[in-house]
Write an enzyme that holds these catalytic residues in place. Structure first.
Site, PDB file in Angstrom:
ATOM      1  N   GLU A 137      49.387 120.123  48.245  1.00 32.45           N
ATOM      2  CA  GLU A 137      48.798 120.216  49.582  1.00 32.45           C
ATOM      3  C   GLU A 137      47.293 119.935  49.631  1.00 32.45           C
ATOM      4  OE1 GLU A 137      49.998 123.767  51.620  1.00 32.45           O
ATOM      5  OE2 GLU A 137      52.098 123.250  51.508  1.00 32.45           O
ATOM      6  N   GLU A 165      58.649 122.282  48.940  1.00 31.66           N
ATOM      7  CA  GLU A 165      58.560 123.669  49.428  1.00 31.66           C
ATOM      8  C   GLU A 165      59.178 123.749  50.800  1.00 31.66           C
ATOM      9  OE1 GLU A 165      54.678 125.553  49.611  1.00 31.66           O
ATOM     10  OE2 GLU A 165      54.142 124.741  47.638  1.00 31.66           O
TER      11      GLU A 165
HETATM   12  C1  GAL Z   1      52.127 126.411  51.055  1.00 32.56           C
HETATM   13  C2  GAL Z   1      51.502 126.640  49.704  1.00 32.56           C
HETATM   14  C3  GAL Z   1      52.105 127.787  48.949  1.00 32.56           C
HETATM   15  C4  GAL Z   1      52.507 128.957  49.818  1.00 32.56           C
HETATM   16  C5  GAL Z   1      53.248 128.509  51.060  1.00 32.56           C
HETATM   17  C6  GAL Z   1      53.533 129.605  52.071  1.00 32.56           C
HETATM   18  O1  GAL Z   1      51.168 125.909  51.929  1.00 32.56           O
HETATM   19  O2  GAL Z   1      51.636 125.494  48.903  1.00 32.56           O
HETATM   20  O3  GAL Z   1      51.204 128.143  47.944  1.00 32.56           O
HETATM   21  O4  GAL Z   1      51.488 129.806  50.030  1.00 32.56           O
HETATM   22  O5  GAL Z   1      52.537 127.524  51.735  1.00 32.56           O
HETATM   23  O6  GAL Z   1      52.444 129.851  52.860  1.00 32.56           O
END
Ligand code: GAL
Length: 446
Positions: free
Chosen positions: A161, A356
């Site tokens: 990100e 993710e």
């Molecule tokens: C993403 C990040 C993670 C985690 C997730 C939930 O932006 O890569 O580290 O925090 O969001 O907020």
């Protein structure tokens, strides 16, 4: 049903789960510093203990194995592997070697993120991504870690990100290091970050020739509220890749992904920022434009759009009766996993992996000793239905849930829970939530 070679996995990141911040010569990261700032973390917590994965990594692997996923995405802490004299730290490196061996012993594929936001403080002190030398430091760090993991790891993600690094860290300043950049600095830092990515890809390919490499930005697709309106869908597609200097441009998709996949920044970038452009050379663009194997992308939410009476795109209000995530940016928009991959594939033409996706909930341990999280189950099921639909049209290779367990959720601290496994931060106890069992079922069914 997904293809036979489709991979289900879970994801975590070093600062969010490891704890043991003083162990084995680890040097301070920007997050250690940021957590000490008054009011920076909503509940005043930090990553000093969190899930204790530095100590309990074998238990982590047991959980992953029990869940039945085939892959585990985790990140390396730069400051464990490289000390403040920019020399390798054997003890820190050894932790990741042990973790990878444990995963492999249990038939779980390690997917390694080189950088998930925990820059060593000493590097930030000399300018972080604004310092042109960061590329050499990043290259060296990647060289050390890939030499150590040779023979154990094949799958790498360079940077997680970049938008959050830049927007949250240097514009909104809710995240470490929290130093505000002006437009000129922002574009320079983004350019350097992209060069770090390119340099890392080259090193990974050199050290591990049969590796796969990608990078993992995040995005929030524009979703047509009417699925049968082609004009609306086309406008949503344009909106998704659009850059406007007046808006939060450091959150953009195309500023990061166009140079990486298409070899140059979009035309609108040069137009909108003509007075603050960094020095962009042909060599830079060639370095950034290294061939990648996948489009990784972190998807959580999107925005619905309609057309107004003049045919212009307008953002809809959220009112769809889905459960709400208890973090302000997480609206439930399942079609995110249909349109997001569709748009990315159309523009960049590579197989997609969802690196993710997950849900934040107010989880508690019930009187029966269990953690019931029907909202998370609902979220995952709805999103996977959409991913399955798009996987019939384009090449989708995998899906990682964020996260294996509850962990340190950056400026939201320990109060915001994203895990399939509940963590009691006082006792260290881990309890599988209902969603853990449900996800296990989904994997078996698929
Ligand atoms: C993403 C990040 C993670 C985690 C997730 C939930 O932006 O890569 O580290 O925090 O969001 O907020």
């Amino acid at each position: 049903m997904f293809d036979k070679d489709f991979i289900f996995g879970v994801a975590t990141a070093s600062y969010q789960i490891e704890g043991s911040v003083d162990a084995d010569g680890r040097c301070e990261s920007i997050w250690d510093t940021f957590c000490k700032k008054e009011g920076a973390i909503i509940d005043g917590s930090d990553g000093t203990k969190t899930c204790e994965s530095y100590i309990k990594y074998k238990d982590d692997v047991k959980l992953i194995k029990n869940l039945g996923v085939k892959a585990y995405r985790f990140s390396i802490a730069w400051g464990r592997v490289i000390n403040s004299n920019n020399k390798p730290n054997k003890k820190g490196i050894n932790y990741y070697v042990k973790l990878c061996k444990e995963l492999i012993k249990n038939n779980i594929k390690p997917v390694v993120t080189i950088y998930h936001w925990d820059m060593p403080q000493w590097l930030d002190d000399i300018g972080g991504f604004l310092n042109d030398d960061i590329v050499k430091y990043f290259e060296y760090y990647t060289d050390v870690i890939t030499n150590a993991l040779k023979g154990l790891v094949k799958d790498f993600i360079t940077i997680n990100e970049p938008q959050c690094i830049m927007f949250m860290g240097h514009d909104a300043c809710y995240f470490a290091p929290g130093t505000k950049y002006n437009d000129k600095e922002m574009l320079q830092a983004i350019h350097n970050l992209l060069k770090c990515h390119g340099a890392a890809v080259k090193v990974i390919r050199k050290n591990i020739p049969d590796s796969t490499v990608g990078f993992a930005p995040c995005s929030r697709p524009a979703i047509p509220s009417n699925r049968n309106n082609e004009i609306l869908e086309e406008k949503c597609y344009q909106e998704y890749f659009d850059i406007k200097r007046s808006s939060e441009y450091s959150n953009s998709v195309s500023i990061y992904s166009d140079p990486i996949f298409l070899g140059d920044y979009p035309k609108t970038y040069y137009e909108q920022f003509k007075d603050v452009l960094p020095n962009i050379t042909k060599e830079d663009l060639d370095l950034i434009n290294q061939p990648l194997d996948y489009i990784y992308q972190n998807f959580y939410s999107g925005n619905y759009y309609s057309l107004d009476e003049n045919g212009n795109l307008t953002k809809d209000k959220f009112d769809f009766g889905y459960p709400e995530g208890n973090i302000d940016w997480l609206q439930v928009v399942p079609e995110t996993l249909y349109y997001g991959p569709k748009y990315l594939y159309r523009r960049y033409k590579k197989p997609i992996i969802i690196s993710e996706n997950g849900f934040c909930n107010n989880d508690v341990v019930s009187l029966d000793g269990k953690v019931h999280d029907p909202q998370r189950i609902d979220y995952i099921r709805r999103y996977l239905i959409e991913l399955e639909k798009i996987s019939k049209e384009i090449d989708v290779k995998g899906y990682f849930v964020w996260s294996l367990f509850d962990n340190f959720e950056w400026n939201s601290g320990l109060r915001k829970r994203f895990g399939l496994v509940f963590v009691d931060y006082k006792t260290g106890k881990r309890i599988k939530k209902d969603s853990f069992y449900e996800f296990k079922k989904i994997i078996k069914e698929s």
